[in-house]
Write a protein that holds these residues in place. Sequence first.
Motif, PDB file in Angstrom:
ATOM      1  N   TYR A  25      15.314  77.524  35.002  1.00 15.90           N
ATOM      2  CA  TYR A  25      16.673  77.743  34.510  1.00 15.90           C
ATOM      3  C   TYR A  25      16.722  78.335  33.110  1.00 15.90           C
ATOM      4  CZ  TYR A  25      18.871  75.354  38.438  1.00 15.90           C
ATOM      5  OH  TYR A  25      19.332  75.011  39.679  1.00 15.90           O
ATOM      6  N   SER A  26      15.578  78.551  32.485  1.00 16.01           N
ATOM      7  CA  SER A  26      15.562  79.056  31.115  1.00 16.01           C
ATOM      8  C   SER A  26      15.404  80.569  31.043  1.00 16.01           C
ATOM      9  CB  SER A  26      14.424  78.390  30.324  1.00 16.01           C
ATOM     10  OG  SER A  26      14.596  76.995  30.300  1.00 16.01           O
ATOM     11  N   TYR A  27      15.138  81.200  32.205  1.00 17.84           N
ATOM     12  CA  TYR A  27      14.872  82.634  32.183  1.00 17.84           C
ATOM     13  C   TYR A  27      15.510  83.317  33.392  1.00 17.84           C
ATOM     14  CZ  TYR A  27      11.312  81.620  28.655  1.00 17.84           C
ATOM     15  OH  TYR A  27      10.665  81.212  27.529  1.00 17.84           O
ATOM     16  N   THR A  28      15.643  84.640  33.241  1.00 14.83           N
ATOM     17  CA  THR A  28      15.981  85.467  34.400  1.00 14.83           C
ATOM     18  C   THR A  28      14.690  86.074  34.938  1.00 14.83           C
ATOM     19  OG1 THR A  28      16.326  87.378  32.965  1.00 14.83           O
ATOM     20  CG2 THR A  28      18.271  86.088  33.548  1.00 14.83           C
ATOM     21  N   ALA A  29      14.770  86.592  36.151  1.00 14.60           N
ATOM     22  CA  ALA A  29      13.630  87.292  36.754  1.00 14.60           C
ATOM     23  C   ALA A  29      14.043  88.731  37.012  1.00 14.60           C
ATOM     24  CB  ALA A  29      13.214  86.620  38.047  1.00 14.60           C
ATOM     25  N   VAL A  30      13.053  89.611  37.013  1.00 14.07           N
ATOM     26  CA  VAL A  30      13.301  91.029  37.239  1.00 14.07           C
ATOM     27  C   VAL A  30      12.491  91.501  38.440  1.00 14.07           C
ATOM     28  CG1 VAL A  30      12.968  93.365  36.330  1.00 14.07           C
ATOM     29  CG2 VAL A  30      13.852  91.551  34.839  1.00 14.07           C
ATOM     30  N   GLN A  31      13.154  92.238  39.339  1.00 11.69           N
ATOM     31  CA  GLN A  31      12.468  92.843  40.476  1.00 11.69           C
ATOM     32  C   GLN A  31      12.691  94.343  40.406  1.00 11.69           C
ATOM     33  OE1 GLN A  31      13.590  94.607  43.239  1.00 11.69           O
ATOM     34  NE2 GLN A  31      11.868  94.446  44.633  1.00 11.69           N
ATOM     35  N   ILE A  32      11.597  95.099  40.465  1.00  9.87           N
ATOM     36  CA  ILE A  32      11.668  96.559  40.425  1.00  9.87           C
ATOM     37  C   ILE A  32      11.050  97.088  41.720  1.00  9.87           C
ATOM     38  CG2 ILE A  32      10.955  98.647  39.189  1.00  9.87           C
ATOM     39  CD1 ILE A  32      10.806  96.911  36.654  1.00  9.87           C
ATOM     40  N   PRO A  33      11.742  97.986  42.430  1.00 13.71           N
ATOM     41  CA  PRO A  33      11.212  98.482  43.710  1.00 13.71           C
ATOM     42  C   PRO A  33       9.811  99.064  43.570  1.00 13.71           C
ATOM     43  CG  PRO A  33      13.497  99.152  43.434  1.00 13.71           C
ATOM     44  CD  PRO A  33      13.076  98.544  42.133  1.00 13.71           C
ATOM     45  N   THR A  34       9.069  98.979  44.652  1.00 11.34           N
ATOM     46  CA  THR A  34       7.680  99.444  44.671  1.00 11.34           C
ATOM     47  C   THR A  34       7.568 100.912  44.310  1.00 11.34           C
ATOM     48  OG1 THR A  34       7.228  97.825  46.403  1.00 11.34           O
ATOM     49  CG2 THR A  34       5.628  99.595  46.137  1.00 11.34           C
ATOM     50  N   ASP A  35       8.553 101.733  44.721  1.00  9.33           N
ATOM     51  CA  ASP A  35       8.428 103.169  44.517  1.00  9.33           C
ATOM     52  C   ASP A  35       9.036 103.662  43.202  1.00  9.33           C
ATOM     53  OD1 ASP A  35      10.961 102.603  45.297  1.00  9.33           O
ATOM     54  OD2 ASP A  35      11.138 104.169  46.811  1.00  9.33           O
ATOM     55  N   ILE A  36       9.300 102.743  42.265  1.00 13.47           N
ATOM     56  CA  ILE A  36       9.811 103.134  40.952  1.00 13.47           C
ATOM     57  C   ILE A  36       8.794 102.734  39.883  1.00 13.47           C
ATOM     58  CG2 ILE A  36      11.581 102.639  39.220  1.00 13.47           C
ATOM     59  CD1 ILE A  36      13.631 102.544  41.387  1.00 13.47           C
ATOM     60  N   PRO A  39      -2.647 107.560  46.098  1.00 17.47           N
ATOM     61  CA  PRO A  39      -1.297 108.100  45.962  1.00 17.47           C
ATOM     62  C   PRO A  39      -0.534 107.410  44.836  1.00 17.47           C
ATOM     63  CG  PRO A  39      -1.365 106.544  47.754  1.00 17.47           C
ATOM     64  CD  PRO A  39      -2.780 106.695  47.265  1.00 17.47           C
ATOM     65  N   GLN A  40       0.382 108.118  44.231  1.00 10.81           N
ATOM     66  CA  GLN A  40       1.260 107.543  43.231  1.00 10.81           C
ATOM     67  C   GLN A  40       2.675 107.547  43.807  1.00 10.81           C
ATOM     68  OE1 GLN A  40       0.268 106.232  40.370  1.00 10.81           O
ATOM     69  NE2 GLN A  40      -1.838 106.668  40.892  1.00 10.81           N
ATOM     70  N   PRO A  41       3.065 106.482  44.490  1.00 13.43           N
ATOM     71  CA  PRO A  41       4.354 106.509  45.171  1.00 13.43           C
ATOM     72  C   PRO A  41       5.542 106.360  44.246  1.00 13.43           C
ATOM     73  CG  PRO A  41       3.348 104.367  45.406  1.00 13.43           C
ATOM     74  CD  PRO A  41       2.347 105.220  44.670  1.00 13.43           C
ATOM     75  N   GLN A  42       5.320 106.027  42.949  1.00 21.01           N
ATOM     76  CA  GLN A  42       6.450 105.787  42.069  1.00 21.01           C
ATOM     77  C   GLN A  42       7.319 107.032  41.953  1.00 21.01           C
ATOM     78  OE1 GLN A  42       3.428 104.834  41.378  1.00 21.01           O
ATOM     79  NE2 GLN A  42       3.699 102.637  41.538  1.00 21.01           N
ATOM     80  N   VAL A  43       8.592 106.810  41.960  1.00 22.05           N
ATOM     81  CA  VAL A  43       9.542 107.907  41.808  1.00 22.05           C
ATOM     82  C   VAL A  43      10.279 107.712  40.490  1.00 22.05           C
ATOM     83  CG1 VAL A  43      11.601 108.990  42.734  1.00 22.05           C
ATOM     84  CG2 VAL A  43       9.832 108.152  44.276  1.00 22.05           C
ATOM     85  N   LEU A  44      10.269 108.714  39.648  1.00 18.06           N
ATOM     86  CA  LEU A  44      11.007 108.617  38.402  1.00 18.06           C
ATOM     87  C   LEU A  44      12.498 108.591  38.704  1.00 18.06           C
ATOM     88  CD1 LEU A  44       9.034 111.090  36.134  1.00 18.06           C
ATOM     89  CD2 LEU A  44       9.011 108.596  36.061  1.00 18.06           C
ATOM     90  N   VAL A  45      13.214 107.760  37.960  1.00 21.47           N
ATOM     91  CA  VAL A  45      14.648 107.681  38.154  1.00 21.47           C
ATOM     92  C   VAL A  45      15.276 109.013  37.771  1.00 21.47           C
ATOM     93  CG1 VAL A  45      16.723 106.443  37.485  1.00 21.47           C
ATOM     94  CG2 VAL A  45      14.556 105.241  37.672  1.00 21.47           C
ATOM     95  N   HIS A  46      16.330 109.381  38.487  1.00 21.80           N
ATOM     96  CA  HIS A  46      16.988 110.663  38.281  1.00 21.80           C
ATOM     97  C   HIS A  46      17.370 110.861  36.822  1.00 21.80           C
ATOM     98  CE1 HIS A  46      19.651 114.049  39.008  1.00 21.80           C
ATOM     99  NE2 HIS A  46      19.090 114.145  40.186  1.00 21.80           N
TER     100      HIS A  46
END
Length: 1081
Positions: free
Chosen positions: A134-145, A1069-1076
């Motif tokens: 309860y003391s923190y938030t969590a962050v999820q970032i898609p695999t391809d970013i 492979p580098q599947p990450q996609v740069l954000v627009h």
Amino acid sequence: MQHWARRLEQEVDGVMRIFGGVQQLREIYKDNRNLFEVQENEPQKLVEKVAGDIESLLDRKVQALKRLADAAENFQKAHRWQDNIKEEDIVYYDAKADAELDDPESEDVERGSKASTLRLDFIEDPNFKNKVNYSYTAVQIPTDIYKGSTVILNELNWTEALENVFMENRRQDPTLLWQVFGSATGVTRYYPATPWRAPKKIDLYDVRRRPWYIQGASSPKDMVIIVDVSGSVSGLTLKLMKTSVCEMLDTLSDDDYVNVASFNEKAQPVSCFTHLVQANVRNKKVFKEAVQGMVAKGTTGYKAGFEYAFDQLQNSNITRANCNKMIMMFTDGGEDRVQDVFEKYNWPNRTVRVFTFSVGQHNYDVTPLQWMACANKGYYFEIPSIGAIRINTQEYLDVLGRPMVLAGKEAKQVQWTNVYEDALGLGLVVTGTLPVFNLTQDGPGEKKNQLILGVMGIDVALNDIKRLTPNYTLGANGYVFAIDLNGYVLLHPNLKPQTTNFREPVTLDFLDAELEDENKEEIRRSMIDGNKGHKQIRTLVKSLDERYIDEVTRNYTWVPIRSTNYSLGLVLPPYSTFYLQANLSDQILQVKLPISKLKDFEFLLPSSFESEGHVFIAPREYCKDLNASDNNTEFLKNFIELMEKVTPDSKQCNNFLLHNLILDTGITQQLVERVWRDQDLNTYSLLAVFAATDGGITRVFPNKAAEDWTENPEPFNASFYRRSLDNHGYVFKPPHQDALLRPLELENDTVGILVSTAVELSLGRRTLRPAVVGVKLDLEAWAEKFKVLASNRTHQDQPQQCGPNSHCEMDCEVNNEDLLCVLIDDGGFLVLSNQNHQWDQVGRFFSEVDANLMLALYNNSFYTRKESYDYQAACAPQPPGNLGAAPRGVFVPTVADFLNLAWWTSAAAWSLFQQLLYGLIYHSWFQADPAEAEGSPETRESSCVMKQTQYYFGSVNASYNAIIDCGNCSRLFHAQRLTNTNLLFVVAEKPLCSQCEAGRLLQKETHSDGPEQCELVQRPRYRRGPHICFDYNATEDTSDCGRGASFPPSLGVLVSLQLLLLLGLPPRPQPQVLVHASRRL
């Protein structure tokens, strides 16, 4: 035969009068009248109170949402963009970090992530069904970013401030569950922190593709997808297009309408749908399957494609969203701008947005595609490879969000979603959503920013809403339900999905949750329109075990839930208008004494079972500290131990449930004392007698009979209990037998047939049914008794031998080699037979025993058939066939191509190379099942449709004779309903020839594709879209409409990569996609 029928009726009635104890139980209730009160269910007041409670619950979440959205907009406005921000500057808890550390091949482990990822401790929280911090938030970032991109790092930087707002919300409302900010960049920040549920395969979770985000990020859509299938579309490019269309369909919700067409010189729909249809799960499935059949041939004809699309959008004779209108075109390129088409259909108002997608690697000039998008308020995207599909098929939502952002406060309205499965394990939830807007300006006097920052969401578990509804005062067959504007149920006792797909909402229509009829269609329409109403109807209901159909009377009452798109309904049988409420105050001399000291409590103790019969107690939540258990013996033990400590007025217990349980314990014990104990069950070949009550008691006598008692200990979940309440007279229930299972074991006389009936109690002018009593017949003994009762014997002496040539009448006992005599219940299941070899088939559908006789009964209206579909079933995964595994449409170069240097730098060569590369790296990317890719094990069951067929008594009530004509031979049969039972008595000649085995009725549940979707869309069910629409704003700046260029790969790069492949050293492979680029904030 009528004489035999009367004898059977009298025998059953006599046994039930002696052992059932209906009359005696009525007297016991009246004798104990001082121990309970009769309360009334007032439908209108009840439904309005529950609707008000749900409104209050959701309103608290709305206030929290508004605080979060306002805070997010202010935080982002105050944030200073940092071009030089570095990963090590950002400290946050990466929800996927633990899973990635456990994966030695994880890209972040391999590269060594520079971000300062927190390591947290977690505690188990039953409210979240998860471990949380309860003391923190969590962050999820898609695999391809790519986590280290400047856009993502800035996003992480400013959203960190949301942490304190999340915490303050929880302080004000401790019942809050997940609070989530889904960013348009793909970042998800949620509170409280918990590790991400790492899938076993590729994690394809992207918040922008979740149902709640899509619904909150834009207004409803009318979309036409057109796909270029001209001959220039090579193998891989066509595959990319097919996959892109499927991904595009996944960005649509049930508020949207869509159609898909392919075009070359002519345009035609890919499926049977000739107009826009609702983008629900089943329609999207039809599209996805149809898209796979597209074949490339002919020449490109943009004009044909666009004219088809505009005609679709201009068709006003169909149901549609009537908000955002758009055309999505997928092509590999072309030179025609089709300006004349746009001038005719779309200019000057430009009410239809055009989005163009350049798919694959090629040398074509993309300027015409860019122009089309820019000239029609749309956007141009490039999909050169697999990795670009997901990101570029969802970015269009940013464009659709512009009018919403420009509308400002008017668009800041909370929307509540369909039911869907929570990705973090909460189970079924609905989510309140609120869009978050970018309030920054590029400079003094500059135009207002048009970007949507993301969507704020707060989950509400369906179980929390259910807790606001009456639990046990409505009786076994009363219930509360709620539906949304699509007619989908939010609450309903039949909402029980066996398996869920994270990518799709759970959409069960009210008319599929119940058996559809005209009255229910009318009720559903009224609820969707937000009206109040009340209606008593005669309708069909399916039994809990889904084997029987009963025609019943039900009272429906409904009201809208204000400030939401939901409507609440209450269903009550007439006999549930009143209910009993125990009043044990006279028994309680000292409130401080534990409940175990109450007078009737001793009859719950196992030590009393031998003399008083075995007691099963319903596993209800009597007290907060009561440990639940699936084992009823253990649950009873836990209950007794707790009652040693709890006083009757304890605030941790539900006094209504607790006192009613104690009351019914005493009342059923008095039934043992007055009726059961002094009777010899063996005299009438009974295995057991029993009573079950609304209070949750099931008493089975004698105690040893409990060993073979298989009914649900919760009477409200027991099929015999609910059916007895709905039917007058005696309800027979043979043991359940599946045709695929082995026959019944008749050893030790343990196989029995339940016969039950409701106890109707009249107190003044108030009538109710608080209990069900019954007996369990010894199957083998009653089969012998059945033969005697259906014979000409009047005494126990030897029967007279009768034959075809004698003057006396044949009967079911002596002539069992010539006559078949059976009792069949109202569902068509065999209950008793005079044929010894059929005794082990008791409980089977009669068509499996005698197919042509059952067919004759059906054809002569003794039975009516009801077919329905179960859309919530789960089926074992089907192994992929050879066709599905084979590559489709792979381009094969000729020898001349290989010898031509120019070919090696062409789009075709690059396409072939991609086929090889992705074939090695993403082995079955195109064929991957979405649910499987989300991490489901390969053996996991998948959602499917099952067709159910039930039979119930038809219109024929009298005795009936008929002949089954089988060509060379015929067969006479007589059938008659037994009064006051659910039995049909049938006497028939035994079949003499095999030709009679023609038709066979099926009752077993079967796998199905459901009703024909192409026909269903011609008569769509009534629905209403959201009340608001933001699809136009005069100040919208459409100049940002996509830029890009297609560069042919260099010969050197191609040769180098080809050599790596030949040497067996494929690059990682580098599947990450740069954000627009437009996402720079």
